[in-house]
Design a protein around this motif. Sequence first.
Motif, PDB file in Angstrom:
ATOM      1  N   ALA A 152       0.711  -1.230  -0.276  1.00 33.65           N
ATOM      2  CA  ALA A 152      -0.224   0.096  -0.168  1.00 33.65           C
ATOM      3  C   ALA A 152       1.125   0.774  -0.164  1.00 33.65           C
ATOM      4  O   ALA A 152       1.580   1.708   0.708  1.00 33.65           O
ATOM      5  CB  ALA A 152      -0.974   0.082   1.595  1.00 33.65           C
ATOM      6  N   MET A 198      -6.297   8.188  -6.576  1.00 27.48           N
ATOM      7  CA  MET A 198      -7.821   7.298  -5.850  1.00 27.48           C
ATOM      8  C   MET A 198      -7.717   6.314  -5.672  1.00 27.48           C
ATOM      9  O   MET A 198      -8.780   5.847  -4.459  1.00 27.48           O
ATOM     10  CB  MET A 198      -8.961   6.744  -7.750  1.00 27.48           C
ATOM     11  N   ALA A 199      -7.483   5.002  -6.225  1.00 27.69           N
ATOM     12  CA  ALA A 199      -7.099   4.028  -6.029  1.00 27.69           C
ATOM     13  C   ALA A 199      -5.827   3.718  -4.194  1.00 27.69           C
ATOM     14  O   ALA A 199      -6.064   2.813  -3.616  1.00 27.69           O
ATOM     15  CB  ALA A 199      -6.021   3.051  -6.862  1.00 27.69           C
ATOM     16  N   GLU A 200      -4.838   4.746  -4.035  1.00 30.50           N
ATOM     17  CA  GLU A 200      -4.808   4.694  -2.898  1.00 30.50           C
ATOM     18  C   GLU A 200      -4.857   5.332  -1.307  1.00 30.50           C
ATOM     19  O   GLU A 200      -3.699   5.209  -1.103  1.00 30.50           O
ATOM     20  CB  GLU A 200      -3.473   4.515  -3.393  1.00 30.50           C
ATOM     21  N   SER A 201      -5.187   6.267  -1.496  1.00 27.05           N
ATOM     22  CA  SER A 201      -5.384   6.985  -0.577  1.00 27.05           C
ATOM     23  C   SER A 201      -6.418   5.488   0.314  1.00 27.05           C
ATOM     24  O   SER A 201      -7.355   4.761   0.149  1.00 27.05           O
ATOM     25  CB  SER A 201      -7.377   7.602  -1.068  1.00 27.05           C
ATOM     26  N   CYS A 202      -5.837   6.179   1.670  1.00 27.33           N
ATOM     27  CA  CYS A 202      -6.559   5.064   2.757  1.00 27.33           C
ATOM     28  C   CYS A 202      -8.251   4.680   2.678  1.00 27.33           C
ATOM     29  O   CYS A 202      -8.829   4.109   3.559  1.00 27.33           O
ATOM     30  CB  CYS A 202      -5.889   5.639   3.958  1.00 27.33           C
ATOM     31  N   GLY A 203      -8.162   6.279   2.821  1.00 25.61           N
ATOM     32  CA  GLY A 203     -10.595   6.090   2.755  1.00 25.61           C
ATOM     33  C   GLY A 203     -11.141   6.709   3.738  1.00 25.61           C
ATOM     34  O   GLY A 203     -11.991   6.756   4.177  1.00 25.61           O
TER      35      GLY A 203
END
Lengths: 435, 722
Positions: A174, A344-349
């Motif tokens: 990640a 977008m894919a790597e944002s932890c959210g």
Amino acid sequence: MNRLQHNLACFNTFGADESWSLKTYEKHDGYKAWRKILAGEMSPQEVIEEVKASGLRGRGGAGFPTGLKWSFMPRDVPGQKYLVCNSDESEPGTCHDREVLRHNPHCLIEGMAIAAYAMGATVAYNYIRGEFIDEPVPRFEAALEEAYAAGLLGNNIRKSGIDFDLYTFIGAGAYICGEETGLLESLEGKQGKPRFKPPFPANFGLYGLPTTVNNTQSLGCVPAIIRNGAKWFADLGPEGSGGTAQFSVSGHVEKPGNFELPMGIPFKDLLHLCGGVLGGRRLKAVIPGGSSVKILPAEIIMDCTMDYDSLQKAGSSFGTGAVIVMDETTCMVRVLRRIARFYMAESCGQCTPCREGTGWLYRMLTRITAGQGQEDDLDKLLDVANKIEGHTICALGDAAAWPVQSFLQHYHHEFAYMIRNHGRSIVDESAEAAA
Amino acid sequence: MSDGIVNIEVDGKPVEARKGQMIMEVTDEIGIYIPRFCYHKKLSIAANCRMCLVEVEKAPKPMPACATPVGEGMKVFTRSPAAISAQKAVMEFLLINHPLDCPICDQGGECELQDLALGYGRDVSRYNERKRVVKDKDLGPLVSTDMTRCIHCTRCVRFSQEIQGLQELGTIGRAEDMKISMYIEKSVDHELSANIIDICPVGALNNKPYRYSARAWEMEQRQTVSPHDCVGSNMYVHVLRGTIKRVVPRENEEINETWLSDRDRFGYEGIYSDDRLLSPRVKQDGAWEDIGWDEALKILAENLEGAGADKTGILSSPGATLEESHLLARLADHLGTANIDYRIRQRDFSDQDNDPVFPWLGSTIAELEASDAILVIGSNLRKEVPIIAHRVRKAALAGSKVSFVNNDAFEYHFPVEENIHDGGLVKQLAGIAVAAAGKKKLPKPVGALVKGVKPRDSQRRIADSLAGAKHAQILLGLIAGRHQASSALRALVAAISELTGAKFGVLSEGSNSAGASLAGVQPHRGSGGHKRKAAGLHAGEMLDASLDAVLLYGLEPDYDICCTDDAVKKLAGQKFVAALTSYNSDALQDAADLLLPIGTFAESAGTFVNCEGRWQSFNGVANLPGEARPGWKVLRVLGNLLDAENFDYQTSEEVRDELRDLLGDIQPDNRYAGKKALGKVNGADDPDARIDIPIYRTDAIVRRARALQLTPEAQRSAYEGG
């Protein structure tokens, strides 16, 4: 001074047979600095002062002075303290830490030992990116075994009274675990979600104990600094950017690769070293420090030197030293879309602006490249980026916003062109004209 | 500047704050509202929603008020253009993927997102892309999910980690794909789990039984008190045209804080079960027939008058209100009988003369949290009194040494020092008592119990932890109260308490054991604990005797009576049995000759006295079904028919105040007054005795609460035949 001296610090064994072995490393003065410390010739305070004076700044991207960071550790407070090396190298374009792990792991081990000694940490972890499992991890582990076998690590090392144990930890791939508090969470076995700061790791780090996290390259430079002195290191680069840096040059150049060079080398010289722009085409733009930093058009970067101050003055930053070169055939809209997809894919959210905003940016850009762009999209793109920037727990939000802001600043016309022409790139136009 | 105080400025106003406070805590105290979603005063700080961003002078970017500690001279601007712009930005992000399905969302009208969107949202969305859709989770019968509405504040996750201590929910996935989830598909089973409904700021987690049955604005909110345990959690019921639609916690820091146990929240469903008794009924030649109230009360009065005074018995429920209990006690006095008892789950009455004036916790519920050593004996604490278990958990997390002595290895989600669950309660306590005594002599009453006992290490450690603590607390639980040798347990605990200085507390059955004791619903004690001249038959003896008339009040003989076996059969054998009951069960039809419908706690006014001795009065909040009447009114009319004196109460408050005046200033006291030696317990200390009553079988209402009965917890106990 010869401005093109290569491989002075982290890469000092490169080119030698089995450059990763202890034998080779010791032939290159390896562990001299550590032995000096083990012999009691340097106090922790002296080490910290030396590193401060060397002008070494964190090579992970933020460029925070390393010696100063070390001095934040509550050295005299009793209790366990930790040193953590951030080898979760995942900034797009960056691949030099991998080379340290593959080809000169001992310089990192020695650097970590010295750093831990300076900060009163007796346990250290090297958090290595999961994708490095094939070659870098085994090389580092083998070097660790060698160092233990040679009696350079462990308890009461060579009867010095100094303890130091070093463990390898392998991440799961990640990007966000490269953020130091995300890394600490991951190291603790949790999801890699960055912590809100303050408190900073120096006060509340791994398992809530004082911890310092340094980048691979920063720690790898330490043995050379102690060996050759702070002045030697500081004098390699210009004021404010001491020492050497490893540049990972990728993109449209004839000879991409990793180069360890003194700080402050003119970009022109670096480009020359890489054989110039691919196919002799015209340079269009360069992202000088990994995808998170702002893009610089050719006419600006050609006048820059590769160091912290110069790049900052030019409106970007040194970042990780990952130089992404783009020639005239590059469509800036498509590049930005690709970069946006990454964030977008790597944002932890965990925090709202980044979780929701990165996807919004990507979807708008996708729509534009698919020919569905609308006139107000560009203002909206910039507005969304501005609303992410500075509103999040960690810097990933900023990193997602900066490319959008800088691409639109320098290449607004390309975006506008594509929207007007329903997905057709300005680059396609000139290619056709040339044909 | 005094120590620990910093001076800050909020929106231009100077404010004194305590060092280490977060901006949000300070602004909440002075009444300045900063919008928030992830912040909850009972949970750890996450700072992830970013809604509370405010401008702080000299800070390069907006700071989250929930996670930014105050500092001397700090200037905070909560409504400046920069702050408002940051808050509006976050609101826009929150809304882009939110379905905005407020018209069909149960949270509509009471939704934090909806409320704040009014202030911080745009009229028209700028988001033209595809919206996210998230598959719903099946969290069991209590909590419904609409996960597309989730705004990822993680309050529910932190609740399960920090309050339950049992992580049932977590987040999986990254970025936009982050979801609230179970790791392995299962229901939320903790006894406090449904609080996630309240803390969820949007309509993602909602009340499943309530789903789509009313809108927030058409209901009335009325106050009441939980009837399911001795804590008396404060609750609000939400009522639509006289029908309870749902129950939510009423904040009371001294009792249930902001929480409610699932039993308290969903128990109300039992009020609407199909077997409510709707009309008075009489058994004529073995067949049941509906009759009018006048006739029914006449039958009851005649039978009571016709029975010999010592041939009359009254068995009441520990869940009957204080007013009902007082009237029952007065009726018994009028009828000249002392055969009256609420202790229908007790098995050992041998030492009843030394009962305290009422079963008392020994401290307040809030004080439990500050205990540095706690010993719980004979209690499935989490299931018996979830709210007290939560306080004990908080104490344990703060470093209190919590130990258990039980017949079963129950599960606790906090650090437990000693968890003894073998060898019988009396035997274990004897060991602890001997360890606590050291070289001192143990008091005479427990002499025979400790004879020859050598303490084990674990028992010594418990005794030491109690003796070494500043505020030690012993809790004697419901299992201990139902124990065959509960007298011995009490005497031993009293001795340990005396020797170690630990406070001695008792958990009691139902919602009003304390009130029933005070009212004198006991054969050996009148109101206020006054000794009766001659003790009547206690609950255990009553059914074994041959009586002319038995009055059952608010209980179900097949489930609620533990003091004797075969209660239904024994009742059926009595000459005349009348039951004042809310339900028309088979067992009651077998046992009784006359059934009179009374209201539940929700349908009549009353008072519960909780285990702290706290009097909590409430009004009827829901309509009575059919011909049912509030119990106290039925007893009042019965008193008139029996020509009892001064039975002209107009309100339940009059009944309560009469008792209050009668009691005067009664102080609870758990010191053991007994001097006589107790006998050996012999076979009564069976380590394998299964005398636990499952959490969702404690009273008639809960046993009929549909959603609770569908939980794995209830299903499990049904299989185990609990």
